[in-house]
Every structure is written in structure tokens, then in C-alpha cells.
Design an enzyme around this catalytic site. Structure first.
Site, short mmCIF file in Angstrom:
data_model
loop_
_atom_site.label_atom_id
_atom_site.label_comp_id
_atom_site.label_asym_id
_atom_site.label_seq_id
_atom_site.Cartn_x
_atom_site.Cartn_y
_atom_site.Cartn_z
N LYS A 121 -0.51 14.13 0.03
CA LYS A 121 -0.84 12.64 0.42
C LYS A 121 -2.03 12.29 -0.33
O LYS A 121 -1.79 11.09 -0.90
CB LYS A 121 -1.12 12.70 2.04
CG LYS A 121 -1.47 11.08 2.44
CD LYS A 121 -2.47 11.13 3.48
CE LYS A 121 -3.99 11.24 2.75
NZ LYS A 121 -4.87 11.03 3.92
N ASP A 139 1.15 9.51 5.47
CA ASP A 139 0.00 9.85 6.35
C ASP A 139 0.77 9.63 7.67
O ASP A 139 1.90 9.30 7.90
CB ASP A 139 -1.15 9.08 6.17
CG ASP A 139 -1.01 7.64 6.45
OD1 ASP A 139 -0.10 7.18 6.77
OD2 ASP A 139 -2.19 7.08 6.58
#
Length: 212
Positions: A121, A139
């Protein structure tokens, strides 16, 4: 509504109404953004923005942070979540950037993921914001919104990432992370989502299956 129509509607609305969506983290360069994103793991951007001004004033570059003492850094970020591990991560990352990458934040996602505290991420956030690469960081907010809207049924963030990147045009992928994360942060919240404020109820799987 077909999946293709969902994506087309969603992207079209955001292009028209949120053309300037951007990260809410405060930073001045790629290194500061990387540090801020590492600190933001399981922590709010608001909290991170409260500690980074003093941190970046004292340690504005990879070299300065690489040479910092652990106690100094910990004292400046102690109010974020998991300050012990994050202190170690940002110092170690600074050292590796200096030693392995000539003081520059790498653009390659695989290289970014070799840095302490940097997962997929975080690597995608840096690649998309700094280097405008057509990748989407997933996320918890993006994961939730993608599932609720019926954009993906992927069981992992990486699976959701693949679904989003498959259907969102390349030219909109970098900004789409911000579209979805901000929508999840302020409208499609984890608890008590504000469906009355959402422009996507007509295509939302969650909204159309959760009503009595």
C-alpha cells in the site's frame, strides 16, 4: 447496472466533482511523504500532521534522519500509533535510502517494498503520487468502499487492487486512490455510513441490499 456501468458512473462523477483530490498528509518532497505514509499506518492523517512539522524541521533529509538518535526521533513521534516500531522503521528506511539509493526515494514498487515499514500500500502511494504511476493503493477505506459499492469482491487488498486497476482507466488510477479513500473517510464510513450524502446509492450494493 453492469460492473462496467458502475465504474463508468463512478469515475465520471469523481472527474467532474473531485478533480483535485489529493493526499491529506503534509509534506514537501518524496522523502517526507514516504515518512508520513509510514507513520500513518493504523493512525489518522490528522495525528501524523501534528507530529511531522517538528520531525521534518529537525530531520528534513534522508541523511539527517539516518544519522539521528533513536531517542530524538521517538520523542518527536511518540504520540502516533506504534511509535517504537515506527521510530526504527523510519530511521532504517532513511539509512537504506542513503546507502542503497543515493539519497533518493526509489520509483520501483519492488524496491520500495524492500524498505523497512513499507508494504504494498505504501509503495503504491509513493509510486502514484510522486511518480504518477498508474497504480492504486488499497487501504482499509478503499477496501471497504470497493466492497460496498460492488466494485470488487476480492478477499485481500491485492485482489481488490487488481480489480480496480482492471476497470479504472490508466489516466485516472493515480488519483482514484484519493477519490476512494476520501469517500471512505468522510461519507462511506465504517460505522454509520452517510448514505444520505452519497451520490452513488443507485449503484451501491451495500445500500440496495441493507435496506429493509
Amino acid at each position: 447496472m453492469t460492473l462496467k456501468e458502475k465504474y463508468s458512473t463512478l469515475v465520471g462523477w469523481f472527474v467532474e466533482n473531485r478533480p483535485d483530490a489529493a493526499s491529506e498528509l503534509h509534506y514537501h518532497d518524496s522523502f517526507q511523504l514516504l515518512v508520513a505514509v509510514i507513520l500513518s499506518a493504523q493512525c489518522t492523517d490528522k495525528r501524523v500532521n501534528m507530529v511531522t512539522p517538528a520531525l521534518f524541521e529537525k530531520f528534513p533529509t534522508p541523511k539527517s534522519l539516518a544519522e539521528a538518535s533513536r531517542d530524538e526521533v521517538y520523542g518527536l513521534i511518540r504520540s502516533v500509533s506504534y511509535p517504537n516500531s515506527k521510530t526504527d522503521h523510519i530511521i532504517a528506511t532513511a539509512r537504506q535510502i542513503v546507502e542503497r539509493f543515493d539519497g533518493k526515494v526509489p520509483s520501483d514498487i519492488d524496491q520500495l517494498m524492500t524498505l523497512p515499514g513499507v508494504g504494498r500500500k505504501t509503495a503504491n502511494v509513493i509510486a502514484s503520487i510522486v511518480y504518477d504511476q498508474p497504480v492504486i493503493a488499497v487501504d482499509t477505506h478503499v477496501f471497504r468502499v470497493a466492497h460496498r459499492l460492488g466494485l470488487s469482491s476480492g478477499k485481500t487488498p491485492e485482489a481488490v487492487e487488481k480489480d480496480l486497476e482492471k476497470h479504472i482507466p490508466r489516466e485516472h488510477r493515480a488519483i482514484s486512490h484519493h477519490w476512494l479513500i476520501l469517500h471512505g473517510r468522510y461519507v462511506c464510513t465504517a460505522r454509520n455510513p452517510k448514505c444520505g450524502e452519497c451520490p452513488f446509492t443507485a449503484l451501491c450494493t451495500f445500500f440496495n441490499t441493507s435496506r429493509p
